[in-house]
Motif scaffolding. Structure first.
Motif, PDB file in Angstrom:
ATOM      1  N   VAL A  74       0.835  -1.199   0.000  1.00 17.68           N
ATOM      2  CA  VAL A  74       0.000   0.000   0.000  1.00 17.68           C
ATOM      3  C   VAL A  74       0.878   1.261   0.000  1.00 17.68           C
ATOM      4  O   VAL A  74       0.579   2.252  -0.640  1.00 17.68           O
ATOM      5  CB  VAL A  74      -0.948  -0.013   1.214  1.00 17.68           C
ATOM      6  CG1 VAL A  74      -1.597   1.338   1.413  1.00 17.68           C
ATOM      7  CG2 VAL A  74      -2.011  -1.076   1.022  1.00 17.68           C
ATOM      8  N   MET A  75       2.004   1.186   0.721  1.00 17.30           N
ATOM      9  CA  MET A  75       2.892   2.344   0.825  1.00 17.30           C
ATOM     10  C   MET A  75       3.787   2.493  -0.403  1.00 17.30           C
ATOM     11  O   MET A  75       4.418   3.528  -0.590  1.00 17.30           O
ATOM     12  CB  MET A  75       3.781   2.222   2.063  1.00 17.30           C
ATOM     13  CG  MET A  75       3.022   2.287   3.361  1.00 17.30           C
ATOM     14  SD  MET A  75       4.093   2.327   4.811  1.00 17.30           S
ATOM     15  CE  MET A  75       5.041   0.837   4.688  1.00 17.30           C
ATOM     16  N   LEU A  76       3.864   1.439  -1.198  1.00 18.62           N
ATOM     17  CA  LEU A  76       4.871   1.408  -2.258  1.00 18.62           C
ATOM     18  C   LEU A  76       4.779   2.564  -3.260  1.00 18.62           C
ATOM     19  O   LEU A  76       5.780   3.277  -3.443  1.00 18.62           O
ATOM     20  CB  LEU A  76       4.818   0.051  -2.970  1.00 18.62           C
ATOM     21  CG  LEU A  76       6.065  -0.274  -3.785  1.00 18.62           C
ATOM     22  CD1 LEU A  76       7.285  -0.338  -2.881  1.00 18.62           C
ATOM     23  CD2 LEU A  76       5.895  -1.569  -4.540  1.00 18.62           C
ATOM     24  N   PRO A  77       3.625   2.794  -3.888  1.00 24.65           N
ATOM     25  CA  PRO A  77       3.615   3.870  -4.904  1.00 24.65           C
ATOM     26  C   PRO A  77       4.035   5.235  -4.350  1.00 24.65           C
ATOM     27  O   PRO A  77       4.932   5.859  -4.923  1.00 24.65           O
ATOM     28  CB  PRO A  77       2.163   3.862  -5.397  1.00 24.65           C
ATOM     29  CG  PRO A  77       1.662   2.508  -5.100  1.00 24.65           C
ATOM     30  CD  PRO A  77       2.354   2.083  -3.842  1.00 24.65           C
ATOM     31  N   PRO A  78       3.444   5.704  -3.246  1.00 21.92           N
ATOM     32  CA  PRO A  78       3.922   7.004  -2.753  1.00 21.92           C
ATOM     33  C   PRO A  78       5.378   6.966  -2.305  1.00 21.92           C
ATOM     34  O   PRO A  78       6.092   7.964  -2.479  1.00 21.92           O
ATOM     35  CB  PRO A  78       2.987   7.322  -1.577  1.00 21.92           C
ATOM     36  CG  PRO A  78       2.246   6.086  -1.274  1.00 21.92           C
ATOM     37  CD  PRO A  78       2.285   5.220  -2.475  1.00 21.92           C
ATOM     38  N   PRO A 105      -1.544   8.108   7.074  1.00 24.84           N
ATOM     39  CA  PRO A 105      -1.828   8.001   8.506  1.00 24.84           C
ATOM     40  C   PRO A 105      -2.338   6.605   8.892  1.00 24.84           C
ATOM     41  O   PRO A 105      -1.951   6.075   9.932  1.00 24.84           O
ATOM     42  CB  PRO A 105      -2.918   9.054   8.728  1.00 24.84           C
ATOM     43  CG  PRO A 105      -2.668  10.071   7.677  1.00 24.84           C
ATOM     44  CD  PRO A 105      -2.125   9.313   6.495  1.00 24.84           C
ATOM     45  N   VAL A 106      -3.157   6.028   8.037  1.00 21.96           N
ATOM     46  CA  VAL A 106      -3.661   4.683   8.350  1.00 21.96           C
ATOM     47  C   VAL A 106      -2.510   3.680   8.431  1.00 21.96           C
ATOM     48  O   VAL A 106      -2.468   2.835   9.324  1.00 21.96           O
ATOM     49  CB  VAL A 106      -4.697   4.228   7.302  1.00 21.96           C
ATOM     50  CG1 VAL A 106      -4.999   2.748   7.439  1.00 21.96           C
ATOM     51  CG2 VAL A 106      -5.972   5.030   7.456  1.00 21.96           C
ATOM     52  N   ALA A 107      -1.547   3.809   7.507  1.00 17.37           N
ATOM     53  CA  ALA A 107      -0.417   2.884   7.530  1.00 17.37           C
ATOM     54  C   ALA A 107       0.474   3.153   8.750  1.00 17.37           C
ATOM     55  O   ALA A 107       0.878   2.221   9.446  1.00 17.37           O
ATOM     56  CB  ALA A 107       0.398   3.015   6.245  1.00 17.37           C
TER      57      ALA A 107
END
Lengths: 306, 437, 331
Positions: A282-286, C154-156
């Motif tokens: 989920v964090m990968l693209p940004p 923020p959720v992560a």
């Protein structure tokens, strides 16, 4: 620097090392957690080295929350917001700074009042606005008696044609997030610093607004546009409250909602290994954007104030 | 400039036409339910069975979070005309749903669609709660009541046959389990602890939770549980918590799993826990009646869990499908299968008798506790159930105030006084809005 | 006015040519902005301007002004969740709100949380920016690493911190337990508050850091050299030369931090504590959502929205000024 001071340099590196550790330790721990299996995760002590379940967890998390679909949604919504916001902001800022027209200052304030009013402060009405975009128009036409008139004259039921429900649709996820003037403000600030001589020269060449915009203003704004695009991409990829409210079907959710659904709550099995694995993709693209487009982003954050 | 307007218009149009569309031959019936895990899988299995049983309707089931979350989702959806046809709502949301003006009473629906439902067949404690003025408002479906789950191995190790009948004796047993090092966590607090440890405590010990027969006799009811033995119970819970006898599972820990994993010796939770416990427990697990105060004759516990509500504003075809589905789920065959798989109470006498006659309860004695506990004695005004408006809100406040006890901010009396005062505000507000209904 | 003051300090009254040209340009732009924000040379084509503004105006109307108006009107009624009966109650929702100890506790909590979070973030970011400004080798590396959380939702962040400090399985919680600390954010209100603050600082640090690094870069070298010749050490120079110059940035960041703390921490709280235990982390924005969308108390929630709008308005004005001021200076 100006002079050498080994002791101070050492302290500086120490501060930076601590800072880097503060940033990295949580990321590393979540990576390790994402690489463990469900049973190992719950045993103390927590291992210092990653396990070998990372790909298995990634695959399981990916399938469990249907991330193929969510990734597509997130991409469409995020890019839609980025493109839409930049487009309407450029236009509005151009109008506000380069045109003289009646009620210019009124428009200016109407736009800027909305700038920082957070959407969290008007959750339910906005939800209803998305669900029934035509509502205000129907009310207006009904109040003016136009609805009845059109119905009697043409037999056409105006109010039926104005039922636009944007819940669970891409426009519903995109449009309300375009409705903030921060980008307009950025472009306005930038246009203010563009030398007046440029427009004077353009006018001497008989250039109209369109030619001036495309031939002079837009090329000058290129780096601002790029920076803003990067920042908007990151910010909107990470949106949570809005997509949560505006989607009721699983296949319209975004990746952040998918991640949220994998976070164990009370009364749920503590499958943190899955949520940690999911956090990674989920964090990968940004994260890639931050790593590779850092210069553009830094410029944008500092100049753009958003 | 001319280039701009068509461009932005084009973007808007492209976006608008991307609206998801579904073209199905069968009539789709949306059902939002509030059970997940093993129970969620079983709910999906019902849907699969129903969809396979006929070719006119297709039920689409969605897990919408817990009862509170799915109720909130339903309200939000209703306000904008996106409501499902069928909603699973908890007993806590009964008044909110009943007086909402947003539901079609199930008996009217079934009669209109030509189904003949024998409403008298529903077991007494269930019918007693869901029937208003002789009419069932919703279809009782996954009905349950809390019971006391315990680890028989650990109780034996401490020299007990099983949990005692009274709270006083149970307290001693739990402290013994801890003192002897048999269990570090003699009891774990369930997520909906207010239901098992406070509300049902109040009912079983025949104490009023509110005036007007707990809301059955009118909207002008007031909470009074800060003046009854519930205060002592809350004090007891605070003390247990402080002594490490009662544990909080906390975020990301499932109380039932802590019981299944033998981390915790007891748990007060719904009889529907059978689905998970039977599947996972590797020890001599068992369950029994909820404890009561010493020196009293315990009353029945109250019905909880979900009922199926039919929401208004849908098409006739959808209602026909909804009726067919409700008819399907209330059939004795499905009811006894569902009860057997999940641990929920069989809601009709026919289903109950079918299971009993087949010897099911001899083979699975803990399965009968809930139904026996529900029908114990003659129900009093205090034990028929709870009909309070916006009870979700009042419950959230109660839980928040209870937390203030074990975080050391308030005494039990202070916390419950505050919960009652805040809860009464909610009742008055509800009364104002629903005056004349 | 701050800009003018620091401007004269910087240049010592004898500006170099390119600098003064830039300065004059900024001042002229500013004067225009101060008058009406219109270019001295401009078009007079109201029709074109209308079409340029139309998309933004329409979107704002439908998704900003109408919802805001509805929020305002909902605040004066009592209604059932389904919206079928509505009673006008005047200011009752507000008086109820301000009389409610729970709401006041939430307001105090939000204020304290926001302030603590802002000061910590800013302090830490300043130290890091100062250090980054001093070092030569590895500067790019450290910048890159410290910026990383900017990418993280923020959720992560909330998920990561909720896990690390989970009293049952979290490695950091284990560490705290091993040190003899009774860490448990599900049971102890202070622990939950500390947890939210930590996650917020971690998530927002990079933002302040980017600005401060950029601001420090803009401090003229000549000035630093002059101060160094006067015998000022690096730390002293930071406080006497750099700090006054970057003060507008500081002011701006403080406001941005307050806005972040008040409004943007919803995702953190939702993933970590859900406002608990015993409402210990139930901030104003989280409460609006809980009361309105979860508990369906629409009237009260709308009144809370109006209060939040008021707060946000105040911040908007402050922020607007801060931006103008900062732009004033850095050009």
């Amino acid at each position: 620097m100006v002079e050498r001071n080994p002791w101070l340099t050492f302290v500086c590196y120490l501060i930076l090392a601590v800072g880097a550790a503060i940033v990295c330790v949580p990321l590393y721990l979540s990576f390790v957690a994402g690489s463990l299996d469900y049973v190992r995760l719950q045993q103390a002590p927590f291992p210092l080295l990653p396990g070998d379940n990372f790909w298995a967890n990634i695959t399981e998390a990916w399938q469990k929350a249907d991330f193929s679909r969510l990734y597509l949604n997130s991409l469409i919504v995020t890019l839609g917001i980025v493109a839409g916001k930049i487009l309407i902001s450029l236009m509005a800022a151009f109008a506000i700074t380069y045109f003289r027209f009646p009620f210019r200052m009124t428009m200016f304030w109407l736009i800027f009042i909305s700038m920082m009013l957070p959407i969290e402060a008007r959750i339910i009405p906005t939800y209803e606005a998305i669900a029934d975009v035509g509502g205000p128009l129907r009310d207006l036409f009904a109040a003016t008696g136009l609805t009845g008139l059109i119905h009697t004259v043409t037999g056409y039921r105006l109010e039926m044609a104005m039922n636009w429900n944007l819940i669970n649709s891409y426009p519903g996820l995109i449009l309300p997030l375009i409705a903030s003037a921060s980008a307009t403000f950025l472009f306005r600030q930038f246009f203010m610093t563009v030398p007046d001589e440029l427009l004077e020269a353009a006018k001497l060449d008989n250039a109209g607004p369109v030619r001036f915009f495309f031939d002079i203003l837009l090329p000058l704004s290129r780096s601002n546009v790029a920076a803003l695009a990067v920042i908007l991409f990151i910010g909107n990829w990470n949106q949570y409250l809005w997509p949560m409210l505006f989607t009721t079907t699983p296949d319209m959710r975004t990746v952040i909602l998918g991640l949220r659904s994998l976070v164990p709550g009370p009364d749920q099995p503590p499958a943190w290994n899955l949520s940690m694995a999911a956090a990674f993709f989920v964090m990968l693209p940004p994260a890639l954007v931050v790593i590779f487009l850092q210069r553009a982003m830094t410029r944008g954050v500092v100049d753009g104030d958003k | 400039m001319k280039r701009f307007a068509p461009l932005s218009l084009g973007v808007a149009l492209a976006a608008l036409t991307a609206l998801p569309a579904s073209a199905q031959d069968r009539v789709q019936i949306e059902w939002w339910y509030a059970v997940n895990g093993r129970l969620g899988d079983l709910a999906q299995e019902i849907i699969t069975r129903f969809n396979a049983s006929q070719d006119q309707y297709e039920v689409v089931g969605t897990y919408k979070g817990n009862y509170e979350e799915s109720m909130a989702a339903m309200v939000a959806a209703y306000r904008v005309g996106q409501q499902p046809t069928i909603l699973m709502a908890a007993e806590r949301g009964f008044m909110t749903m009943l007086n909402s003006g947003a539901v079609v009473p199930v008996n009217q629906l079934m009669a209109a669609q030509g189904y003949d439902v024998d409403w008298d067949d529903f077991i007494a404690p269930v019918a007693g709660f869901y029937v208003v003025d002789g009419e069932p408002a919703a279809l009782p479906f996954n009905s349950s009541t809390p019971i006391l789950w315990y680890n028989a191995d650990q109780f034996r190790a401490a020299g007990f046959d099983g949990p005692a009948d009274t709270w006083q004796e149970l307290e001693q047993q739990l402290y013994t389990l801890k003192a002897q090092g048999i269990s570090e966590c003699p009891m774990v607090l369930n997520g909906d602890f207010q239901w098992g440890m406070l509300e049902n405590y109040s009912a079983i010990n025949d104490m009023p939770w509110g005036t007007k027969a707990n809301g059955f006799d009118g909207l002008d009811t007031e909470f009074v549980y800060n003046t009854t033995g519930v205060v002592d119970q809350a004090t007891r819970m605070g003390k247990w918590m402080e002594d490490g006898v009662l544990h909080l599972a906390g975020e990301g820990m499932n109380p039932q799993q802590m019981y299944i994993a033998e981390t915790c010796a007891t748990l007060i939770a719904s009889t529907a826990g059978h689905a998970g416990v039977e599947q996972g427990a590797q020890f001599d697990w068992s369950a029994t009646y909820l404890p009561h105060e010493a020196g009293i004759t315990p009353k029945n516990s109250t019905i909880g869990g979900g009922a199926l509500w039919v929401v208004n504003g849908k098409s006739d075809a959808e209602y026909a499908g909804a009726a067919a589905f409700l008819n399907f789920v209330s059939s004795p065959e499905l009811q006894s299968w569902w009860s057997g798989e999940t641990g929920y109470v069989p809601v009709t006498n026919t289903a109950y008798e079918t299971m009993r006659d087949a010897g099911y309860f001899e083979a699975h004695p803990t399965r009968e506790i809930a139904i026996l506990q529900l029908s114990r004695g003659t129900p009093s005004d205090n034990s028929r159930g709870f009909r309070f408006g916006n009870h979700n809100q009042a419950t959230a406040i109660l839980v928040e105030e209870m937390q203030a006890i074990w975080t050391g901010q308030k005494t039990a009396q202070q916390a419950l006084d505050s919960a009652v005062a805040r809860g009464n505000d909610i009742l008055r507000q509800y009364e104002r809005i629903h005056a004349g209904r | 006015m701050l800009a003018a003051k620091s401007g004269s300090t910087i240049t010592g009254g004898a500006p170099s040519r390119p600098f003064s040209a830039l300065w004059a340009r900024i001042m002229r732009a500013q004067q225009n902005a101060a008058v009406n924000g219109l270019k001295t040379t401009h078009f007079r084509k109201p029709g074109v301007a209308f079409w340029l503004l139309a998309p933004q105006a329409l979107i704002l109307l439908f998704f900003f002004y109408i919802p805001a108006y509805k929020a305002l009107s909902l605040a004066f009624v009592e209604t059932d969740p389904f919206g079928l009966s509505v009673i006008f109650v005047g200011f009752d929702n507000f008086t109820r709100l301000f009389a409610s100890p729970a709401y006041r506790a939430s307001a105090v909590l939000s204020l304290v949380f926001t302030l603590v979070q802002s000061v910590l973030t800013l302090g830490l970011a300043t130290a890091l920016a100062f250090a980054t400004d001093r070092v030569v080798r590895g500067q790019a590396f450290f910048k890159g690493v410290i910026l990383l959380p900017y990418a993280i939702a923020p959720v992560a962040s909330g998920t990561i911190f909720a896990f690390m400090f989970n009293p049952n399985v979290g490695p950091m919680a284990h560490m705290l337990h091993a040190m003899g600390l009774p860490w448990n954010p599900a049971m102890r209100p202070l622990d939950a508050q500390v947890l939210v603050v930590m996650a917020a600082v971690w998530n927002h640090l990079c933002y302040d850091y980017i600005f401060l690094v950029a601001a420090l870069l803009s401090v003229p070298r000549s000035l630093m050299e002059a101060a160094a010749l006067d015998g000022a050490g690096a730390v002293k120079r930071f406080f006497t030369v750099s700090l006054p110059i970057i003060m507008p940035t500081f002011f701006f960041l403080m406001i941005m931090n307050l806005i972040y703390g008040l409004f943007d921490t919803f995702g953190l709280i939702e993933t970590m504590t859900r406002g608990g235990p015993a409402a210990a982390t139930n901030t104003l924005v989280y409460k609006v959502y809980q009361d309105g969308f979860v508990q369906l108390d629409l009237g009260s929630s709308a009144a809370q929205s109006v209060v939040l709008m008021g707060i946000a308005m105040a911040f908007t004005i402050l922020q607007f000024r801060a931006v103008e001021r900062r732009v004033n200076y850095t050009g």
